[in-house]
Design a protein around this motif. Structure first.
Motif, PDB file in Angstrom:
ATOM      1  N   ASP A 177       0.837  -1.191   0.000  1.00 53.18           N
ATOM      2  CA  ASP A 177       0.000   0.000   0.000  1.00 53.18           C
ATOM      3  C   ASP A 177       0.879   1.251   0.000  1.00 53.18           C
ATOM      4  OD1 ASP A 177      -1.825   2.029   0.446  1.00 53.18           O
ATOM      5  OD2 ASP A 177      -2.698   1.124   2.238  1.00 53.18           O
ATOM      6  N   PRO A 178       0.885   2.018  -1.090  1.00 53.17           N
ATOM      7  CA  PRO A 178       1.699   3.236  -1.138  1.00 53.17           C
ATOM      8  C   PRO A 178       1.360   4.226  -0.019  1.00 53.17           C
ATOM      9  CG  PRO A 178       0.878   2.695  -3.326  1.00 53.17           C
ATOM     10  CD  PRO A 178       0.209   1.757  -2.369  1.00 53.17           C
ATOM     11  N   ALA A 179       0.110   4.238   0.419  1.00 48.86           N
ATOM     12  CA  ALA A 179      -0.271   5.146   1.507  1.00 48.86           C
ATOM     13  C   ALA A 179       0.445   4.762   2.806  1.00 48.86           C
ATOM     14  CB  ALA A 179      -1.784   5.126   1.712  1.00 48.86           C
ATOM     15  N   ARG A 180       0.647   3.471   3.052  1.00 52.36           N
ATOM     16  CA  ARG A 180       1.386   3.040   4.247  1.00 52.36           C
ATOM     17  C   ARG A 180       2.855   3.444   4.164  1.00 52.36           C
ATOM     18  NH1 ARG A 180      -1.491  -2.706   5.208  1.00 52.36           N
ATOM     19  NH2 ARG A 180      -3.217  -1.880   6.414  1.00 52.36           N
ATOM     20  N   ILE A 181       3.412   3.350   2.988  1.00 50.12           N
ATOM     21  CA  ILE A 181       4.804   3.777   2.819  1.00 50.12           C
ATOM     22  C   ILE A 181       4.911   5.273   3.096  1.00 50.12           C
ATOM     23  CG2 ILE A 181       6.670   4.065   1.136  1.00 50.12           C
ATOM     24  CD1 ILE A 181       5.715   1.385  -0.104  1.00 50.12           C
ATOM     25  N   GLU A 182       3.967   6.038   2.610  1.00 49.08           N
ATOM     26  CA  GLU A 182       3.987   7.480   2.858  1.00 49.08           C
ATOM     27  C   GLU A 182       3.793   7.789   4.348  1.00 49.08           C
ATOM     28  OE1 GLU A 182       4.841  11.188   2.440  1.00 49.08           O
ATOM     29  OE2 GLU A 182       5.055   9.751   0.814  1.00 49.08           O
ATOM     30  N   ARG A 183       2.942   7.037   5.025  1.00 51.44           N
ATOM     31  CA  ARG A 183       2.770   7.237   6.470  1.00 51.44           C
ATOM     32  C   ARG A 183       4.072   6.908   7.217  1.00 51.44           C
ATOM     33  NH1 ARG A 183      -2.487   5.666   5.276  1.00 51.44           N
ATOM     34  NH2 ARG A 183      -2.158   3.462   5.672  1.00 51.44           N
ATOM     35  N   ALA A 184       4.773   5.873   6.760  1.00 52.17           N
ATOM     36  CA  ALA A 184       6.058   5.528   7.375  1.00 52.17           C
ATOM     37  C   ALA A 184       7.057   6.665   7.172  1.00 52.17           C
ATOM     38  CB  ALA A 184       6.594   4.217   6.808  1.00 52.17           C
ATOM     39  N   ARG A 185       7.089   7.249   5.998  1.00 51.07           N
ATOM     40  CA  ARG A 185       7.983   8.384   5.745  1.00 51.07           C
ATOM     41  C   ARG A 185       7.647   9.558   6.660  1.00 51.07           C
ATOM     42  NH1 ARG A 185       7.520   7.372  -0.531  1.00 51.07           N
ATOM     43  NH2 ARG A 185       9.364   6.057  -0.801  1.00 51.07           N
ATOM     44  N   HIS A 186       6.359   9.812   6.814  1.00 49.82           N
ATOM     45  CA  HIS A 186       5.922  10.889   7.705  1.00 49.82           C
ATOM     46  C   HIS A 186       6.351  10.572   9.150  1.00 49.82           C
ATOM     47  CE1 HIS A 186       3.472  13.998   9.527  1.00 49.82           C
ATOM     48  NE2 HIS A 186       2.986  13.076  10.330  1.00 49.82           N
ATOM     49  N   GLY A 187       6.176   9.315   9.565  1.00 48.42           N
ATOM     50  CA  GLY A 187       6.591   8.904  10.907  1.00 48.42           C
ATOM     51  C   GLY A 187       8.088   9.064  11.122  1.00 48.42           C
ATOM     52  N   TRP A 188       8.874   8.754  10.086  1.00 48.26           N
ATOM     53  CA  TRP A 188      10.336   8.928  10.137  1.00 48.26           C
ATOM     54  C   TRP A 188      10.676  10.402  10.402  1.00 48.26           C
ATOM     55  CZ3 TRP A 188      14.827   5.947   9.381  1.00 48.26           C
ATOM     56  CH2 TRP A 188      15.991   6.679   9.114  1.00 48.26           C
ATOM     57  N   ARG A 189      10.071  11.277   9.602  1.00 50.27           N
ATOM     58  CA  ARG A 189      10.359  12.710   9.757  1.00 50.27           C
ATOM     59  C   ARG A 189       9.945  13.207  11.139  1.00 50.27           C
ATOM     60  NH1 ARG A 189       8.623  12.480   4.294  1.00 50.27           N
ATOM     61  NH2 ARG A 189       6.494  13.050   4.874  1.00 50.27           N
ATOM     62  N   ALA A 190       8.799  12.758  11.624  1.00 53.30           N
ATOM     63  CA  ALA A 190       8.317  13.193  12.944  1.00 53.30           C
ATOM     64  C   ALA A 190       9.230  12.679  14.062  1.00 53.30           C
ATOM     65  CB  ALA A 190       6.881  12.713  13.157  1.00 53.30           C
ATOM     66  N   ALA A 191       9.673  11.440  13.963  1.00 52.45           N
ATOM     67  CA  ALA A 191      10.557  10.879  14.997  1.00 52.45           C
ATOM     68  C   ALA A 191      11.893  11.612  15.005  1.00 52.45           C
ATOM     69  CB  ALA A 191      10.759   9.383  14.759  1.00 52.45           C
ATOM     70  N   ARG A 192      12.404  11.895  13.848  1.00 56.63           N
ATOM     71  CA  ARG A 192      13.670  12.640  13.744  1.00 56.63           C
ATOM     72  C   ARG A 192      13.530  14.042  14.319  1.00 56.63           C
ATOM     73  NH1 ARG A 192      17.631  12.119   8.638  1.00 56.63           N
ATOM     74  NH2 ARG A 192      19.368  11.917  10.039  1.00 56.63           N
ATOM     75  N   ALA A 193      12.429  14.704  13.980  1.00 58.23           N
ATOM     76  CA  ALA A 193      12.186  16.060  14.485  1.00 58.23           C
ATOM     77  C   ALA A 193      12.044  16.072  16.006  1.00 58.23           C
ATOM     78  CB  ALA A 193      10.938  16.652  13.827  1.00 58.23           C
ATOM     79  N   ALA A 194      11.548  14.968  16.572  1.00 56.94           N
ATOM     80  CA  ALA A 194      11.401  14.868  18.027  1.00 56.94           C
ATOM     81  C   ALA A 194      12.724  14.524  18.712  1.00 56.94           C
ATOM     82  CB  ALA A 194      10.339  13.825  18.368  1.00 56.94           C
ATOM     83  N   GLY A 195      13.780  14.289  17.925  1.00 59.17           N
ATOM     84  CA  GLY A 195      15.092  14.012  18.497  1.00 59.17           C
ATOM     85  C   GLY A 195      15.378  12.553  18.778  1.00 59.17           C
ATOM     86  N   HIS A 196      14.537  11.661  18.298  1.00 54.88           N
ATOM     87  CA  HIS A 196      14.764  10.231  18.501  1.00 54.88           C
ATOM     88  C   HIS A 196      15.804   9.708  17.518  1.00 54.88           C
ATOM     89  CE1 HIS A 196      11.464  10.114  21.284  1.00 54.88           C
ATOM     90  NE2 HIS A 196      10.626  10.570  20.373  1.00 54.88           N
ATOM     91  N   GLU A 197      16.484   8.641  17.924  1.00 53.29           N
ATOM     92  CA  GLU A 197      17.396   7.949  17.010  1.00 53.29           C
ATOM     93  C   GLU A 197      16.537   7.102  16.076  1.00 53.29           C
ATOM     94  OE1 GLU A 197      20.510   4.265  17.087  1.00 53.29           O
ATOM     95  OE2 GLU A 197      20.433   5.544  18.861  1.00 53.29           O
ATOM     96  N   VAL A 198      16.677   7.290  14.778  1.00 54.57           N
ATOM     97  CA  VAL A 198      15.854   6.554  13.826  1.00 54.57           C
ATOM     98  C   VAL A 198      16.728   5.640  12.968  1.00 54.57           C
ATOM     99  CG1 VAL A 198      13.983   8.243  13.744  1.00 54.57           C
ATOM    100  CG2 VAL A 198      15.883   8.443  12.157  1.00 54.57           C
ATOM    101  N   ALA A 199      16.137   4.524  12.554  1.00 49.73           N
ATOM    102  CA  ALA A 199      16.828   3.580  11.676  1.00 49.73           C
ATOM    103  C   ALA A 199      15.801   2.910  10.777  1.00 49.73           C
ATOM    104  CB  ALA A 199      17.590   2.530  12.481  1.00 49.73           C
ATOM    105  N   TYR A 200      16.247   2.591   9.574  1.00 51.39           N
ATOM    106  CA  TYR A 200      15.400   1.937   8.578  1.00 51.39           C
ATOM    107  C   TYR A 200      15.984   0.562   8.294  1.00 51.39           C
ATOM    108  CZ  TYR A 200      13.514   0.949   3.906  1.00 51.39           C
ATOM    109  OH  TYR A 200      12.913   0.369   2.824  1.00 51.39           O
ATOM    110  N   TRP A 201      15.150  -0.464   8.411  1.00 54.67           N
ATOM    111  CA  TRP A 201      15.548  -1.848   8.161  1.00 54.67           C
ATOM    112  C   TRP A 201      14.699  -2.390   7.029  1.00 54.67           C
ATOM    113  CZ3 TRP A 201      19.325  -4.284  11.164  1.00 54.67           C
ATOM    114  CH2 TRP A 201      19.755  -3.565  12.275  1.00 54.67           C
ATOM    115  N   GLN A 202      15.339  -3.156   6.136  1.00 53.64           N
ATOM    116  CA  GLN A 202      14.629  -3.716   4.990  1.00 53.64           C
ATOM    117  C   GLN A 202      14.949  -5.200   4.878  1.00 53.64           C
ATOM    118  OE1 GLN A 202      15.782  -2.816   0.746  1.00 53.64           O
ATOM    119  NE2 GLN A 202      14.029  -1.452   0.992  1.00 53.64           N
TER     120      GLN A 202
END
Length: 148
Positions: A113-138
């Protein structure tokens, strides 16, 4: 700060990947919450975790059962943390307002679902902006996780 990880399901479905990640958390002594987006999905995950492997046992329950605080893995659709979990899994469309009470928050999403991928991208940006350590696993073609 909380580690916020994004797990991109490319080769295997959630039902194959989730139990393995939960087992790793339990091995570390972490309690977990798995937050789904509907009661039906909670029920399906509950049934799956009892039967996913003959040789494994993953102790878990739902927040609708007695004494949810005793469960090392708790399945819910709610935002609470009755079992004092250190790790919160967000599957499909589940969302979380505040990651700070957790050691790790894991967003699991797939390619379907492309909408889920976009929500994940939004979540990434929000977590980064909040100062959390972020990582992407595939997932690779064998279903193993690779940090990107």
């Amino acid at each position: 700060m909380t580690e916020v990880f994004f797990y991109h399901l490319k080769e295997r479905p959630l039902e194959a990947a989730l139990p393995q990640l939960l087992e790793k958390c339990i091995e570390r002594g972490w309690r977990c919450i798995v937050q789904a987006s509907s009661p039906e999905r909670v029920d399906a995950l509950d049934q799956h975790l009892w039967t996913y492997a003959e040789a494994s046992f993953l102790p878990h329950g739902t927040d609708r059962q007695p004494e949810p605080q005793r469960q090392p893995v708790l399945l819910t659709e709610g935002a609470g943390n009755p079992n004092g979990a250190q790790v919160r899994f967000l599957v499909e469309d589940a969302t979380l307002d505040d990651a700070s009470p957790y050691v790790r928050v894991i967003h699991m999403f797939d390619d379907s679902d492309p909408a889920r991928i976009e929500r994940a991208r939004h979540g990434w940006r929000a977590a980064r902006a909040a100062g959390h350590e972020v990582a992407y696993w595939q997932q690779d073609s064998q279903g193993r996780w690779t940090r990107k």
